[in-house]
Motif scaffolding. Structure first.
Motif, PDB file in Angstrom:
ATOM      1  N   ASP A   1      -2.224  23.595  -4.748  1.00  0.00           N
ATOM      2  CA  ASP A   1      -3.345  24.026  -5.589  1.00  0.00           C
ATOM      3  C   ASP A   1      -3.786  22.913  -6.536  1.00  0.00           C
ATOM      4  O   ASP A   1      -4.978  22.713  -6.767  1.00  0.00           O
ATOM      5  CB  ASP A   1      -2.981  25.278  -6.374  1.00  0.00           C
ATOM      6  CG  ASP A   1      -2.851  26.515  -5.503  1.00  0.00           C
ATOM      7  OD1 ASP A   1      -3.268  26.484  -4.322  1.00  0.00           O
ATOM      8  OD2 ASP A   1      -2.313  27.530  -6.001  1.00  0.00           O
TER       9      ASP A   1
ATOM     10  N   GLU B   1       3.115  25.791  -3.290  1.00  0.00           N
ATOM     11  CA  GLU B   1       1.850  26.415  -3.679  1.00  0.00           C
ATOM     12  C   GLU B   1       1.266  25.726  -4.917  1.00  0.00           C
ATOM     13  O   GLU B   1       0.078  25.412  -4.960  1.00  0.00           O
ATOM     14  CB  GLU B   1       2.054  27.904  -3.957  1.00  0.00           C
ATOM     15  CG  GLU B   1       0.770  28.620  -4.321  1.00  0.00           C
ATOM     16  CD  GLU B   1       0.951  30.114  -4.519  1.00  0.00           C
ATOM     17  OE1 GLU B   1      -0.072  30.801  -4.670  1.00  0.00           O
ATOM     18  OE2 GLU B   1       2.102  30.600  -4.510  1.00  0.00           O
TER      19      GLU B   1
ATOM     20  N   ARG C   1       0.871  24.571   4.419  1.00  0.00           N
ATOM     21  CA  ARG C   1      -0.419  24.743   3.754  1.00  0.00           C
ATOM     22  C   ARG C   1      -1.364  23.622   4.177  1.00  0.00           C
ATOM     23  O   ARG C   1      -0.993  22.454   4.174  1.00  0.00           O
ATOM     24  CB  ARG C   1      -0.241  24.710   2.243  1.00  0.00           C
ATOM     25  CG  ARG C   1       0.534  25.884   1.717  1.00  0.00           C
ATOM     26  CD  ARG C   1       0.693  25.810   0.197  1.00  0.00           C
ATOM     27  NE  ARG C   1       1.346  27.007  -0.277  1.00  0.00           N
ATOM     28  CZ  ARG C   1       2.662  27.200  -0.293  1.00  0.00           C
ATOM     29  NH1 ARG C   1       3.468  26.247   0.139  1.00  0.00           N
ATOM     30  NH2 ARG C   1       3.176  28.325  -0.729  1.00  0.00           N
TER      31      ARG C   1
END
Length: 79
Positions: free
Chosen positions: A39, A35, A21
Motif C-alpha cells: 500500500d 499489505e 500482491r
C-alpha cells in the motif's frame, strides 16, 4: 524513427506475509510486499504521477535527481 517508448516505474516489496500482491497501473507496477509495504509503494507511485502531471512533465523527461525528490515528497507518513 519509431515512437518514443514511455517509461514506467517498478516497485518490488521484499518483505512478505505469504500473500502475493500485484498492482498494475498505466505507468507503474508494484509487486510483492506485506499489505502495509504494498500500500505504501502504491500510494507513493500514485502521488508521484499526480505531481508529475501537475508540473506538466512526463516520467521519461524528468531527471533522476528530480524524480528522486518527487518520490521522496510523495511518500505517505508512516504511522
Amino acid at each position: 524513427m519509431g515512437k518514443k517508448s514511455k517509461a514506467h516505474l517498478l516497485g518490488v516489496g521484499l518483505d512478505s506475509d505469504g500473500h502475493k500482491r500485484i498492482t498494475e497501473a498505466d505507468r507503474f507496477l508494484i509487486v510483492g510486499g506485506t499489505e502495509e509495504t504494498h500500500d505504501f509503494m502504491t500510494e507513493t507511485a500514485s502521488k508521484t504521477f499526480e505531481t508529475l502531471k501537475r508540473k506538466g512533465k512526463e516520467l521519461e523527461d524528468t531527471s533522476g535527481e528530480e524524480l528522486s525528490e518527487i518520490i521522496r515528497d510523495s511518500m505517505p507518513r508512516r504511522r
